[in-house]
Enzyme design. Structure first.
Site, short mmCIF file in Angstrom:
data_model
loop_
_atom_site.label_atom_id
_atom_site.label_comp_id
_atom_site.label_asym_id
_atom_site.label_seq_id
_atom_site.Cartn_x
_atom_site.Cartn_y
_atom_site.Cartn_z
CB CYS A 10 -21.81 -16.09 -39.45
SG CYS A 10 -20.66 -17.34 -38.93
CG ASN A 13 -20.54 -20.58 -34.96
OD1 ASN A 13 -20.96 -22.07 -33.76
ND2 ASN A 13 -20.42 -19.52 -34.52
CB CYS A 15 -15.61 -16.68 -40.72
SG CYS A 15 -14.45 -18.01 -41.67
NE ARG A 16 -20.29 -14.38 -42.06
CZ ARG A 16 -21.27 -13.87 -42.49
NH1 ARG A 16 -21.18 -12.83 -42.57
NH2 ARG A 16 -21.17 -15.40 -42.92
CB SER A 17 -20.59 -15.67 -36.12
OG SER A 17 -21.11 -17.74 -36.09
CG ASP A 126 -18.88 -16.09 -45.76
OD1 ASP A 126 -17.88 -16.27 -45.20
OD2 ASP A 126 -19.69 -17.07 -46.00
#
Length: 158
Positions: A10, A13, A15-17, A126
């Site tokens: 993301c 690095n 939140c999402r990934s 995001d």
């Protein structure tokens, strides 16, 4: 199952990934494929190198029995394109950035996560500037995608 190395990417690095990394590790472990699937995460930018995941990602993971507190942000490197079999961007912006960074011979490793996992194009939004409740929806989206991804990997192996 054939061994596979997966990198979730993301923007920063945090939140999402890292949440995708934690969810996929949990799913793979529960399915008994922990020996065959290697999982990591990275960010396009270097803003959060060395930082733990966003507290909201940590909290939603914990609520689902997953501990991502030990993960630390890192920026994608040139070596990652050789080290991983699948490099999965969380949104089209990530995929464009990854494609620009990828050596020509390895560009085929870069995919949009949801398109690769589920066959349906779509960004994982995001949540950085959103409220904590958005992270539960993020978790649900990542879990569905990771379950579909594992099913695809299992089908490919058989």
């Amino acid at each position: 199952m054939k061994p596979v190395r997966i990198l979730f990417v993301c923007l920063g690095n945090i939140c999402r990934s890292p949440l995708a990394e934690g969810v996929m590790r949990d799913i793979v472990h529960k399915a008994g494929h922990g020996h065959a699937v290697s999982i990591d995460s990275a960010g396009i930018g270097a803003w959060h190198v060395g930082a733990p995941p966003d507290q909201r990602s940590i909290s939603v993971a914990k609520a689902h029995g997953i501990d991502i507190t030990g993960l630390r942000g890192r920026q994608i490197s040139a070596a990652d394109f050789a080290a991983f079999d699948l490099i999965l961007g969380m949104d089209m912006s990530n995929v464009r950035d990854l494609s620009a960074l990828a050596p020509a011979a390895m560009a085929g490793k870069v995919h949009l996560f949801m398109r690769y996992a589920t066959g349906h194009a779509g960004d994982v939004p995001d949540p950085y500037y959103e409220t904590a409740d958005v992270f539960e929806a993020l978790y649900q989206m990542l879990e569905a995608g990771c379950l579909s991804l594992l099913a695809r990997l299992e089908e490919r192996a058989s």
